[in-house]
Design a protein around this motif. Sequence first.
Motif, PDB file in Angstrom:
ATOM      1  N   GLU A  15       6.498   2.958   2.485  1.00 49.31           N
ATOM      2  CA  GLU A  15       5.251   2.205   2.354  1.00 49.31           C
ATOM      3  C   GLU A  15       5.474   0.721   2.089  1.00 49.31           C
ATOM      4  O   GLU A  15       4.502  -0.037   2.013  1.00 49.31           O
ATOM      5  CB  GLU A  15       4.409   2.812   1.229  1.00 49.31           C
ATOM      6  N   ALA A  16       6.718   0.285   1.943  1.00 48.58           N
ATOM      7  CA  ALA A  16       6.998  -1.124   1.635  1.00 48.58           C
ATOM      8  C   ALA A  16       6.697  -1.986   2.856  1.00 48.58           C
ATOM      9  O   ALA A  16       7.081  -1.652   3.985  1.00 48.58           O
ATOM     10  CB  ALA A  16       8.454  -1.284   1.226  1.00 48.58           C
ATOM     11  N   ARG A  17       6.026  -3.104   2.650  1.00 51.26           N
ATOM     12  CA  ARG A  17       5.626  -3.994   3.743  1.00 51.26           C
ATOM     13  C   ARG A  17       5.834  -5.449   3.354  1.00 51.26           C
ATOM     14  O   ARG A  17       5.587  -5.834   2.213  1.00 51.26           O
ATOM     15  CB  ARG A  17       4.143  -3.793   4.095  1.00 51.26           C
ATOM     16  N   ILE A  18       6.272  -6.281   4.322  1.00 53.93           N
ATOM     17  CA  ILE A  18       6.325  -7.722   4.125  1.00 53.93           C
ATOM     18  C   ILE A  18       5.601  -8.398   5.292  1.00 53.93           C
ATOM     19  O   ILE A  18       5.381  -7.795   6.349  1.00 53.93           O
ATOM     20  CB  ILE A  18       7.763  -8.264   4.046  1.00 53.93           C
ATOM     21  N   SER A  19       5.264  -9.659   5.109  1.00 51.88           N
ATOM     22  CA  SER A  19       4.592 -10.424   6.158  1.00 51.88           C
ATOM     23  C   SER A  19       5.578 -10.783   7.269  1.00 51.88           C
ATOM     24  O   SER A  19       6.741 -11.093   6.992  1.00 51.88           O
ATOM     25  CB  SER A  19       4.015 -11.715   5.569  1.00 51.88           C
TER      26      SER A  19
END
Length: 287
Positions: A15-19
Amino acid sequence: MSISYLNGEYQPLAEARISPLDRGFLFGDGIYEVIPYYGGKSVGLMPHINRMINGLAAIEIKNSHTAEEWKTLLDDLVERNADMGENLGVYVHISRGTDVKRYHPYPENVEPTIFCFCFGIKDPEPLDRSAVTQYSLVSTEDLRWQRCHIKSTALLGNVMHFQEGYSTGADEALLYNANNELTEGSSCNVFVVKDGKISTPIQDNQILPGITRRIILDSLKSDGNLDVEERIITMDEVRNADELWITSSSKEIAPVTKLDGQPVGNGEVGEIWEQAFKVYTASKFDF
């Protein structure tokens, strides 16, 4: 499921997200570390953290954590991932952060992106040289950038060199500079043994200040039973070595028995490797 840490929050890794505007994604603008834990005990944790802090300073990324705070964060992450297995590696990735545009200069007033996760690592190799995993290498000229002492996330040069070896069936690529002098591997440091003496290249901008490399040097010097030195090593010496080792946090001390299709020494794991690995194993949790 692996629990990751991202900018102050723990969450499932999936579920980890970055721009996509994160400078780590756009420019490889960041620093990383990989730290091994065996049975919940770290190897070289504070040296890894200090190298990371020095790398952040070198590329002017803000660091808001003390060394002790980093240690607490990483130890906590390992505890949260205890169900993944006894032996874990921790990957730490710090980028400059996310800007509102793609622009080469360092932006002001952005917060670094801090991302960490755990993954399973193999058990340590046996101390018996008849049972240890043996490695095969190919050699190639080092075409990476000239700041290899910074553990940058911009690893394309290393990846391309590693691929050179991988595509031929080798386990690693051994690198040398324009003066035909040994530098390191694409993802590891290198040690050479001749007539019982252990040598490794001098620490400069051509090689990464490997934590395992440092532990080996310090533990062998402290033990006093093996002769070890840092010096310039030519590729002629490498090709005529009795033993050749590659070292990293994941490989520890890995014996190389083949280089460019030819046997290293007698083509077998050497006695000096076995002695050195026993010394390293006995002291690795002290760092």
